[in-house]
Scaffold this motif. Structure first.
Motif, PDB file in Angstrom:
ATOM      1  N   ILE A 263       0.832  -1.202   0.000  1.00 32.37           N
ATOM      2  CA  ILE A 263       0.000   0.000   0.000  1.00 32.37           C
ATOM      3  C   ILE A 263       0.866   1.251   0.000  1.00 32.37           C
ATOM      4  O   ILE A 263       0.604   2.221  -0.721  1.00 32.37           O
ATOM      5  CB  ILE A 263      -0.958   0.003   1.204  1.00 32.37           C
ATOM      6  N   GLU A 264       1.932   1.237   0.795  1.00 32.61           N
ATOM      7  CA  GLU A 264       2.822   2.400   0.874  1.00 32.61           C
ATOM      8  C   GLU A 264       3.508   2.656  -0.470  1.00 32.61           C
ATOM      9  O   GLU A 264       3.656   3.807  -0.901  1.00 32.61           O
ATOM     10  CB  GLU A 264       3.861   2.188   1.967  1.00 32.61           C
ATOM     11  N   THR A 265       3.936   1.577  -1.141  1.00 28.25           N
ATOM     12  CA  THR A 265       4.550   1.724  -2.459  1.00 28.25           C
ATOM     13  C   THR A 265       3.565   2.338  -3.445  1.00 28.25           C
ATOM     14  O   THR A 265       3.908   3.252  -4.217  1.00 28.25           O
ATOM     15  CB  THR A 265       5.032   0.360  -2.987  1.00 28.25           C
ATOM     16  N   LEU A 266       2.328   1.847  -3.426  1.00 30.40           N
ATOM     17  CA  LEU A 266       1.290   2.418  -4.279  1.00 30.40           C
ATOM     18  C   LEU A 266       1.044   3.883  -3.936  1.00 30.40           C
ATOM     19  O   LEU A 266       0.904   4.734  -4.829  1.00 30.40           O
ATOM     20  CB  LEU A 266       0.000   1.618  -4.108  1.00 30.40           C
ATOM     21  N   PHE A 267       1.010   4.192  -2.647  1.00 30.98           N
ATOM     22  CA  PHE A 267       0.788   5.568  -2.196  1.00 30.98           C
ATOM     23  C   PHE A 267       1.847   6.503  -2.763  1.00 30.98           C
ATOM     24  O   PHE A 267       1.543   7.596  -3.254  1.00 30.98           O
ATOM     25  CB  PHE A 267       0.794   5.601  -0.664  1.00 30.98           C
ATOM     26  N   LYS A 268       3.103   6.069  -2.736  1.00 33.14           N
ATOM     27  CA  LYS A 268       4.189   6.904  -3.260  1.00 33.14           C
ATOM     28  C   LYS A 268       4.003   7.174  -4.746  1.00 33.14           C
ATOM     29  O   LYS A 268       4.220   8.289  -5.229  1.00 33.14           O
ATOM     30  CB  LYS A 268       5.535   6.228  -3.006  1.00 33.14           C
ATOM     31  N   ASN A 269       3.579   6.157  -5.491  1.00 34.11           N
ATOM     32  CA  ASN A 269       3.308   6.362  -6.910  1.00 34.11           C
ATOM     33  C   ASN A 269       2.203   7.379  -7.126  1.00 34.11           C
ATOM     34  O   ASN A 269       2.292   8.241  -8.010  1.00 34.11           O
ATOM     35  CB  ASN A 269       2.931   5.030  -7.570  1.00 34.11           C
ATOM     36  N   MET A 270       1.153   7.269  -6.331  1.00 37.26           N
ATOM     37  CA  MET A 270       0.015   8.178  -6.479  1.00 37.26           C
ATOM     38  C   MET A 270       0.407   9.626  -6.182  1.00 37.26           C
ATOM     39  O   MET A 270       0.055  10.553  -6.918  1.00 37.26           O
ATOM     40  CB  MET A 270      -1.126   7.743  -5.560  1.00 37.26           C
ATOM     41  N   VAL A 271       1.140   9.835  -5.094  1.00 39.20           N
ATOM     42  CA  VAL A 271       1.462  11.214  -4.704  1.00 39.20           C
ATOM     43  C   VAL A 271       2.476  11.841  -5.655  1.00 39.20           C
ATOM     44  O   VAL A 271       2.488  13.059  -5.853  1.00 39.20           O
ATOM     45  CB  VAL A 271       1.970  11.287  -3.248  1.00 39.20           C
TER      46      VAL A 271
END
Length: 605
Positions: free
Chosen positions: A169-177
């Motif tokens: 989830i954190e990896t995905l979050f970084k991509n999104m931001v």
């Protein structure tokens, strides 16, 4: 055989969920993409137990009308496309209309939303017999997912530990931001705020976001990219080759703000870093490619991780050339102050052939000509005086006068002026920011290598006929490719002809590659053309040989240089492409600022 029958809707949804919902991070991705498509300016992601117990996505987007809440939970229901033309020109992140019903089929899901002018929000539980009820939610939409895979135990047992699922989830979050800098994001795990990132609408704010997400070391080593070619635009940042990773864990690439994984993109970036990255290391970058949506097919993967380009060769060439030129143009001055572009200049002065710690300058002047204590007061003024004291140690008297004038005017070169040679390996120089340490062999190796490459390009490819032409079999498509690209192969130095439907004959090869396995090299070029639409094999092979030659030609350790020769080398470093790294990717020089030295010696403390 069992009779053919129509599957029940809940089973159809669960089958669809198998394609869309792999793990909690998949749920977060689908729901956040919906929020972004709704025009959200702020998105909050809350998860518990790595997302297995609870996922809650809240946004301030346009919202959903009460009468449409039920439709939003139906399969193939979407507001984002309505015709085949829309499907061929997709500008949104989500468009299939399967995410919400698929997620609802494997969890306990509730959907609440409020329009900008709504009196209240309305919340709907994802059950067939439920009706929407009033809710106090502010403008926007909130989706809550509880007990993921509670009714599909076979899927649940494949989930990893809570920490592992949260990392996804954190990896995905970084991509999104990173792909949507103008949107404010918050990530909460187990009721603890992990990230709270305000909107980043200018470059300074974006750099701060980069530092928060990727670390300060990454943010301090960036080259900014903004290149436009017709409808293609590449923006973002690439890290200097000296900042590299042991694995490809800091590579973020977005196409029309969509997170993608693509072999063509990865290959183009690797090629751009080929000449400057240490063996086995990986570059770091945050890049965004914007292009006409009609030139892009995003409907090739259920989770939309992959894309297909209509003109893949054009995209590959654009990415490679943009990044290659940006990395080639970084000058020492810009590495010290801010990244940018440069021009090429070659070394043309001889180097001495002795070793030792060189403390002498021209006219027998010693180390005192370059070193003195800084008294209290204006350091920059004292620095200029020091520069004048040894600026005259450069070459001819005319050169000395010019350098002395430069130092007097405070126009100190980026790498400063040489002070001494340490152990026959390093050059010590003083610039406006402090101390510069140069690996003289590594630096000279890069300078000689770039000079050789430039000469090879200007003289074009010298060919050599084979004593005995080589004939070999290939596939029909590869033979067609050779026949269609005769000029391309001639430009590389190959004279190759088609003998039959699946046979080629090689008559001429580049003279520089006379000891190479010419047949295998040509096969490799063909394989690259099939997969990527272009090939760097021949150039890479030539560069490898030139690099070896440059390594042998470069000044060796334990060779004593005069102050004039050291300064000549510093000036050439400043005007040579890719001079921050040697041919093998190792750094060639290091800046030690006065603040670093003061901190080490506890000055002012």
């Amino acid at each position: 055989m069992p009779q053919i029958h129509t599957l029940p809707s809940h089973l159809v949804n669960q089958i669809a969920a198998g394609e869309v919902v792999e793990r909690p991070a998949s749920v977060v991705k689908e729901l956040v993409e919906n929020s972004l498509d709704a025009g959200a300016g702020s998105i909050t992601i809350e998860v518990e137990a790595g997302g297995t117990r609870m996922i809650r996505i809240s946004d301030d987007g346009c919202g959903i009308d009460r009468e449409e809440l039920t439709s939003a939970l139906s399969r193939h229901a979407t507001s984002k496309i309505g015709s085949l033309e829309d499907l061929e020109n997709i500008a949104s992140l989500g468009f299939r209309g399967e995410a919400l019903p698929s997620i609802a089929s494997v969890s306990r899901l509730s959907l609440a939303s409020r329009l900008p002018d709504g009196d209240c929000a309305w919340r709907l539980q994802a059950r067939d017999d439920d009706e929407a009820l009033p809710d106090a939610l502010p403008q926007g939409t909130q989706v809550e997912v509880l007990e993921l895979f509670y009714n599909v135990p076979a899927r649940k047992k494949f989930l990893r530990t809570e920490q592992t699922e949260y990392k996804h989830i954190e990896t995905l979050f970084k991509n999104m931001v990173l792909s949507h800098p103008a949107v404010a994001f918050k990530l909460i795990h187990n009721q603890k705020v992990v990230y709270q990132l305000p909107s980043a609408r200018n470059l300074d704010d974006q750099r701060r976001r980069l530092a928060q997400v990727c670390g300060k070391a990454f943010a301090d080593s960036l080259v900014e990219i903004d290149v436009v070619n017709d409808d293609l635009r590449l923006q973002g940042w690439v890290a200097l080759p000296t900042f590299n990773r042991s694995q490809a864990d800091m590579q973020y690439f977005f196409v029309n703000q969509r997170v993608v994984r693509d072999k063509l993109i990865s290959h183009a970036v690797r090629q751009a870093y080929h000449d400057v990255l240490f063996h086995g290391r990986h570059p770091a970058y945050v890049l965004s490619l914007t292009m006409d949506a009609r030139e892009l097919d995003v409907n090739v993967h259920p989770q939309k991780h992959e894309v297909r380009f209509r003109n893949s060769r054009r995209v590959h060439d654009f990415l490679f050339r943009s990044l290659h030129q940006a990395l080639a143009g970084v000058q020492p001055e810009q590495q010290i102050e801010s990244p940018g572009f440069a021009i090429s200049q070659n070394l043309d002065r001889p180097l001495a052939d002795q070793g030792g710690l060189n403390l002498r300058g021209q006219g027998g002047q010693g180390l005192s000509a370059g070193f003195s204590q800084f008294p209290s007061g204006d350091r920059s003024a004292n620095l200029r005086e020091q520069m004048q004291s040894y600026a005259g140690l450069l070459g001819t008297a005319a050169d000395a006068e010019d350098q002395e004038a430069v130092a007097a005017a405070g126009q100190i070169p980026p790498l400063g002026f040489a002070l001494a040679q340490l152990k026959g390996i390093y050059i010590l120089a003083e610039n406006a920011d402090g101390l510069i340490v140069v690996d003289m062999h590594a630096a000279h190796e890069r300078i000689v290598y770039e000079r050789m490459k430039q000469n090879a390009e200007e003289e074009k490819v010298i060919t050599q006929p084979l004593l005995v032409p080589v004939s070999f079999n290939v596939s029909r498509s590869e033979a067609d490719l050779v026949e269609e690209n005769v000029e391309f192969f001639a430009h590389l130095g190959f004279s190759v002809e088609r003998l039959g439907p699946e046979q080629l004959r090689l008559r001429t090869i580049p003279a520089l590659l006379k000891h190479a396995d010419s047949e295998q090299l040509l096969r490799d070029v063909l394989a690259d053309l099939v997969e990527h639409g272009r090939s760097q094999r021949v150039q890479d092979f030539q560069n490898e040989m030139l690099s070896t030659m440059a390594c042998h030609a470069a000044v060796r350790a334990n060779r004593q240089l005069s102050i004039a020769e050291m300064n000549a080398l510093l000036r050439d470093i400043e005007h040579t492409e890719r001079s921050g790294q040697c041919n093998h990717g190792r750094p060639t020089w290091k800046q030690l600022g006065l603040d670093q030295l003061d901190k080490f010696f506890l000055r002012g403390q």
